[in-house]
Design a protein around this motif. Structure first.
Motif, PDB file in Angstrom:
ATOM      1  N   ARG A  81      54.976  43.922  32.894  1.00 33.05           N
ATOM      2  CA  ARG A  81      54.738  44.732  34.087  1.00 33.05           C
ATOM      3  C   ARG A  81      54.026  43.968  35.197  1.00 33.05           C
ATOM      4  N   LEU A  82      53.705  42.702  34.970  1.00 31.81           N
ATOM      5  CA  LEU A  82      52.984  41.945  35.985  1.00 31.81           C
ATOM      6  C   LEU A  82      53.567  40.539  36.132  1.00 31.81           C
ATOM      7  N   ALA A  83      53.281  39.923  37.269  1.00 26.64           N
ATOM      8  CA  ALA A  83      53.672  38.537  37.530  1.00 26.64           C
ATOM      9  C   ALA A  83      52.479  37.824  38.143  1.00 26.64           C
ATOM     10  N   TYR A  84      52.332  36.549  37.787  1.00 24.88           N
ATOM     11  CA  TYR A  84      51.188  35.756  38.219  1.00 24.88           C
ATOM     12  C   TYR A  84      51.671  34.519  38.959  1.00 24.88           C
ATOM     13  N   VAL A  85      51.031  34.224  40.092  1.00 22.67           N
ATOM     14  CA  VAL A  85      51.328  33.005  40.847  1.00 22.67           C
ATOM     15  C   VAL A  85      50.031  32.232  41.053  1.00 22.67           C
ATOM     16  N   PRO A  86      49.936  31.022  40.477  1.00 23.60           N
ATOM     17  CA  PRO A  86      48.743  30.198  40.683  1.00 23.60           C
ATOM     18  C   PRO A  86      48.870  29.337  41.936  1.00 23.60           C
ATOM     19  N   GLY A  87      47.778  28.665  42.283  1.00 22.71           N
ATOM     20  CA  GLY A  87      47.799  27.767  43.431  1.00 22.71           C
ATOM     21  C   GLY A  87      48.336  26.395  43.101  1.00 22.71           C
ATOM     22  N   GLU A  88      48.380  26.046  41.820  1.00 23.41           N
ATOM     23  CA  GLU A  88      48.932  24.761  41.385  1.00 23.41           C
ATOM     24  C   GLU A  88      50.055  25.047  40.394  1.00 23.41           C
ATOM     25  N   VAL A  89      51.285  24.769  40.786  1.00 26.23           N
ATOM     26  CA  VAL A  89      52.452  25.113  39.980  1.00 26.23           C
ATOM     27  C   VAL A  89      53.069  23.858  39.387  1.00 26.23           C
ATOM     28  N   GLU A  90      53.272  23.861  38.087  1.00 27.11           N
ATOM     29  CA  GLU A  90      53.994  22.787  37.412  1.00 27.11           C
ATOM     30  C   GLU A  90      55.257  23.382  36.802  1.00 27.11           C
ATOM     31  N   LEU A  91      56.378  22.662  36.952  1.00 25.60           N
ATOM     32  CA  LEU A  91      57.668  23.187  36.531  1.00 25.60           C
ATOM     33  C   LEU A  91      58.388  22.202  35.622  1.00 25.60           C
ATOM     34  N   TRP A  92      59.385  22.684  34.892  1.00 28.90           N
ATOM     35  CA  TRP A  92      60.223  21.797  34.094  1.00 28.90           C
ATOM     36  C   TRP A  92      60.947  20.837  35.032  1.00 28.90           C
ATOM     37  N   PRO A  93      60.701  19.527  34.941  1.00 31.23           N
ATOM     38  CA  PRO A  93      61.224  18.598  35.958  1.00 31.23           C
ATOM     39  C   PRO A  93      62.731  18.429  35.928  1.00 31.23           C
ATOM     40  N   ASN A  94      63.373  18.675  34.791  1.00 34.24           N
ATOM     41  CA  ASN A  94      64.815  18.441  34.692  1.00 34.24           C
ATOM     42  C   ASN A  94      65.656  19.688  34.965  1.00 34.24           C
ATOM     43  N   LEU A  95      64.992  20.803  35.250  1.00 37.17           N
ATOM     44  CA  LEU A  95      65.719  22.013  35.632  1.00 37.17           C
ATOM     45  C   LEU A  95      65.753  22.128  37.152  1.00 37.17           C
ATOM     46  N   SER A  96      66.750  22.803  37.648  1.00 40.34           N
ATOM     47  CA  SER A  96      66.792  23.076  39.088  1.00 40.34           C
ATOM     48  C   SER A  96      65.849  24.228  39.402  1.00 40.34           C
ATOM     49  N   GLY A  97      65.529  24.353  40.692  1.00 32.42           N
ATOM     50  CA  GLY A  97      64.662  25.460  41.108  1.00 32.42           C
ATOM     51  C   GLY A  97      65.244  26.803  40.732  1.00 32.42           C
ATOM     52  N   GLY A  98      66.558  26.961  40.922  1.00 33.92           N
ATOM     53  CA  GLY A  98      67.206  28.221  40.575  1.00 33.92           C
ATOM     54  C   GLY A  98      67.142  28.516  39.088  1.00 33.92           C
ATOM     55  N   GLU A  99      67.290  27.481  38.260  1.00 37.79           N
ATOM     56  CA  GLU A  99      67.220  27.679  36.806  1.00 37.79           C
ATOM     57  C   GLU A  99      65.817  28.109  36.377  1.00 37.79           C
ATOM     58  N   VAL A 100      64.804  27.512  36.980  1.00 40.49           N
ATOM     59  CA  VAL A 100      63.432  27.903  36.651  1.00 40.49           C
ATOM     60  C   VAL A 100      63.173  29.354  37.054  1.00 40.49           C
ATOM     61  N   ILE A 101      63.625  29.722  38.235  1.00 40.96           N
ATOM     62  CA  ILE A 101      63.454  31.108  38.685  1.00 40.96           C
ATOM     63  C   ILE A 101      64.116  32.066  37.705  1.00 40.96           C
TER      64      ILE A 101
END
Length: 319
Positions: A81-101
């Motif tokens: 029921r909730l979503a969190y957005v931090p100020g420092e975001v680290e993502l899977w480097p080999n995925l595209s932005g759309g795939e991460v979303i």
């Protein structure tokens, strides 16, 4: 939980890390469909509070309810029921932005593949100007932040926990963010917004809580808080205004006399505004500008001294 119960209700929250008292009786309430500003200097306990709300830390004392449930015991249920957005975001480097979303949407949304969620995702990609086909390792800090924001804002959730959510975004994207948050609120969602961009908090928040050294020192609407501080007045009068300094509630009087007029800058306690403006009128006012206290002035009133860094800093890591 009814539609009128607080989305977040924190009373007397306490948390220690060894000898450091991160939270010392903090209280916080966020209502349904409310944007609530959450402000305090570094080390005041904001990050620790967010970790408790996310169920990542167990409090040492006090009560914490999110949608009427205990985030430590019911974290899995609440995270739907909730979503969190931090100020420092680290993502899977080999995925595209759309795939991460899409990964985050599947984790958060009750129906990640619904037409409404997909439409919202595509709309946000366009509004934030993000190319979803690029690998996230090629993204700037601002684009990584956009990924986290889009994933949170497109999700079918009832509460957004935002900790410096626009770090790295340019001013144009900051405007888009404010527009989207206003739309999110109109849809009935609640937002807890922690940000050092005071203009952002001032523009978006229905109510604000100021914390310091692990305690809530002030909470309410900005209008309510302004009644407890001073208004700055710049006035040009026909007659000299030096006698103003003898009036109750007048502070920091600065006079600048020129030929034919007297320009004065002063600060006035809110409860004495009527008396002071009445006196000014008797001096023959050529011009008068009143500045209500800014959010920055309200914060300076409480900050006083620099505190140590918060021993608990939440982050979203997907590496």
């Amino acid at each position: 939980m009814t539609g009128h119960d607080p989305v977040i209700q924190v009373v007397g929250l306490r948390k220690r890390f060894a000898e450091v008292r991160a939270l010392d009786g903090l209280s916080l309430k966020v209502n349904p469909a409310e944007v609530h500003g959450f402000l305090g200097p570094n080390g005041s306990g904001k990050s620790t509070t967010l970790r408790v709300l996310l169920g990542l830390l167990r409090p040492d004392g006090g009560t914490v309810k999110v949608f009427g449930a205990d985030p430590w015991r019911d974290a899995v249920t609440l995270h739907r029921r909730l979503a969190y957005v931090p100020g420092e975001v680290e993502l899977w480097p080999n995925l595209s932005g759309g795939e991460v979303i899409d990964v985050f949407l599947r984790l958060r949304s009750r129906d990640a593949h619904s037409r409404a969620v997909t439409r919202r995702r595509d709309e946000l990609l366009e509004r934030f100007g993000l190319n979803p086909r690029k690998k996230t390792r090629t993204y700037s800090k601002g684009n990584r932040q956009k990924v986290a924001l889009i994933a949170a804002l497109a999700a079918d959730v009832d509460l957004l926990l935002l900790d410096e959510p626009t770090a790295g975004l340019d001013p144009r994207m900051e405007v888009v963010f404010q527009q989207v948050i206003a739309e999110t609120q109109r849809q009935g969602r609640s937002v807890l917004l922690s940000s050092h961009i005071l203009a952002q908090v001032e523009a978006l928040s229905d109510r604000i809580s100021i914390i310091r050294q692990g305690r809530t020192v002030e909470t309410g609407t900005l209008a309510q808080m302004r009644h407890m501080t001073r208004t700055t007045i710049e006035v040009e009068t026909q007659q000299p205004a030096a006698a103003l300094e003898r009036l109750e509630g007048v502070h920091d009087l600065r006079l600048k006399n020129t030929a034919g007029s007297s320009r004065t800058v002063l600060e006035v306690d809110s409860e004495h505004l009527a008396q002071v403006t009445s006196y000014l009128a008797s001096l023959g006012v050529h011009s008068l500008v009143a500045h209500p206290p800014t959010l920055e002035q309200l914060l300076i009133r409480h900050y006083g001294e620099i505190t140590e860094p918060d021993p608990s800093a939440p982050s979203t890591s997907a590496s």
